[in-house]
Design a protein around this motif. Structure first.
Motif, PDB file in Angstrom:
ATOM      1  N   PRO A  16    -105.552  92.456  -8.538  1.00  0.00           N
ATOM      2  CA  PRO A  16    -104.234  92.043  -8.814  1.00  0.00           C
ATOM      3  C   PRO A  16    -104.127  91.886 -10.295  1.00  0.00           C
ATOM      4  O   PRO A  16    -105.091  91.257 -10.708  1.00  0.00           O
ATOM      5  N   PHE A  17    -103.121  91.905 -10.909  1.00  0.00           N
ATOM      6  CA  PHE A  17    -103.149  91.475 -12.433  1.00  0.00           C
ATOM      7  C   PHE A  17    -103.144  89.760 -12.648  1.00  0.00           C
ATOM      8  O   PHE A  17    -102.954  89.217 -11.949  1.00  0.00           O
ATOM      9  N   ASP A  18    -104.232  89.659 -13.444  1.00  0.00           N
ATOM     10  CA  ASP A  18    -104.495  88.402 -13.863  1.00  0.00           C
ATOM     11  C   ASP A  18    -104.338  88.338 -15.309  1.00  0.00           C
ATOM     12  O   ASP A  18    -105.257  88.967 -16.158  1.00  0.00           O
ATOM     13  N   LEU A  22    -106.856  90.470 -19.984  1.00  0.00           N
ATOM     14  CA  LEU A  22    -105.780  91.465 -20.635  1.00  0.00           C
ATOM     15  C   LEU A  22    -106.480  92.760 -20.869  1.00  0.00           C
ATOM     16  O   LEU A  22    -105.550  93.821 -21.025  1.00  0.00           O
ATOM     17  N   HIS A  23    -107.592  92.687 -21.129  1.00  0.00           N
ATOM     18  CA  HIS A  23    -108.261  93.981 -21.834  1.00  0.00           C
ATOM     19  C   HIS A  23    -108.772  94.830 -20.926  1.00  0.00           C
ATOM     20  O   HIS A  23    -109.189  94.597 -19.680  1.00  0.00           O
ATOM     21  N   CYS A  28    -115.691  90.052 -17.553  1.00  0.00           N
ATOM     22  CA  CYS A  28    -115.193  88.755 -17.278  1.00  0.00           C
ATOM     23  C   CYS A  28    -114.533  88.501 -16.060  1.00  0.00           C
ATOM     24  O   CYS A  28    -114.573  87.457 -15.327  1.00  0.00           O
ATOM     25  N   ASN A  29    -113.539  89.399 -15.734  1.00  0.00           N
ATOM     26  CA  ASN A  29    -112.771  89.361 -14.468  1.00  0.00           C
ATOM     27  C   ASN A  29    -113.604  89.230 -13.342  1.00  0.00           C
ATOM     28  O   ASN A  29    -113.618  88.669 -12.492  1.00  0.00           O
TER      29      ASN A  29
END
Length: 73
Positions: A16-18, A22-23, A28-29
Motif C-alpha cells: 500500500p502507499f506509504d 515517495l520515489h 528503503c521501503n
C-alpha cells in the motif's frame, strides 16, 4: 460478485502507499518493512507466542523486495 472482490483484496500482494517512500527506488521501503516484520515477530513471541499477527508485515515486505533478497521459508 462481492465475495470475489473480498477475496481479491485479502490476497492482494502489492504494497500500500506509504508517504515515507515517495520515489521509485523502494529499497528503503523494503528494508523498513523487513524490520517491522521482525520487530512484530519478536514482540509477539514475548507476549503470547502467536506470530500469525505478523503475516501482514511479511507479505508487505516480500512484495517490493527482489526475490534474491528475501530469504524466508
Amino acid at each position: 460478485m462481492s465475495e470475489d472482490i473480498k477475496t481479491n483484496i485479502r490476497n492482494h500482494h502489492t504494497v500500500p502507499f506509504d508517504s515515507r517512500f515517495l520515489h521509485q527506488n523502494q529499497t528503503c521501503n523494503c528494508w523498513q518493512n523487513h524490520l517491522d516484520f521482525h520487530h512484530c515477530e519478536k514482540a509477539m513471541n514475548k507476549r503470547c507466542g502467536i506470530v500469525s499477527f505478523c503475516q501482514w508485515y511479511k507479505r508487505i515486505f516480500k512484495s517490493p523486495c527482489p526475490l534474491s533478497w528475501v530469504n524466508l521459508g
